[in-house]
Design a protein around this motif. Sequence first.
Motif, PDB file in Angstrom:
ATOM      1  N   GLY A  24       0.797  -1.223   0.000  1.00  0.00           N
ATOM      2  CA  GLY A  24       0.000   0.000   0.000  1.00  0.00           C
ATOM      3  C   GLY A  24       0.825   1.266   0.000  1.00  0.00           C
ATOM      4  N   ARG A 147      -2.285   2.871   4.362  1.00  0.00           N
ATOM      5  CA  ARG A 147      -1.769   1.954   3.343  1.00  0.00           C
ATOM      6  C   ARG A 147      -2.885   1.071   2.792  1.00  0.00           C
ATOM      7  NH1 ARG A 147       1.746  -1.757   4.835  1.00  0.00           N
ATOM      8  NH2 ARG A 147       2.018  -1.366   7.077  1.00  0.00           N
ATOM      9  N   GLY A 151      -3.580   1.052  -0.984  1.00  0.00           N
ATOM     10  CA  GLY A 151      -3.467  -0.250  -1.634  1.00  0.00           C
ATOM     11  C   GLY A 151      -4.744  -0.621  -2.368  1.00  0.00           C
TER      12      GLY A 151
END
Length: 228
Positions: A24, A147, A151
């Motif tokens: 991510g 993240r 992601g």
Amino acid sequence: MTSDPVDGPPGPAVRLITVSAAYGAGGSVVAPALAQRLGLPFLQRVTTTEGQVADVAPCHERLVAEEAKITPVHRLLASLTHSMPVGPTQSPLSARHQDEDLRCSAEAGIHGLLGDGGGVILGRAAAVVLGKDRGYHVRLDGPPARRIVQGATIEGVSQEQASAHMQAADRARTAYVRRLYGVDPADASLYHMVIDSTAIPLDTIIELILTGARSHRGESISESSART
């Protein structure tokens, strides 16, 4: 041992950038983009092909099946608890041989790229393999919650799927570096630049890395001269 990084002569280090990235953090976007900008070969994580140019094969944020096979996290994590041989079983020896094969395979790609004049490397504990005096090493990371969001955006999946991908990828990749090299890939001392790439647009991250690499040791990287 090694020459002073400030006083050392100009060399191929400026042609070599390594990117270590948590899930991510955008390594799958940033690393191939750097290679493309510089006209350099791109070496992926320990997955499939060696030394491809930047846009030949897709680059993934998640732990893909090939990478999971090559870095069997269940064995890597289990073996972290066994630092000493236990009895006359062949299992520890077999594990050591597997580790050595994995290390040699990953490092062959790194040294092959170096021998060809450099490139951009994603993962493979390349910063550890090369050391601070060879190449320009970057770590991309960020808070897990951010993240997951980034992601999910990069992969085009739900945040629930991204959360599962993050857990699997972070676990396997951290175990890989710890098992084979005895270090934590999140250790900032391994890198020349550490960036929270969830707080800054990835296009800006690419520019920051290029600026840092150009400034490193007072040498320059020319985009125009690298292109045909």
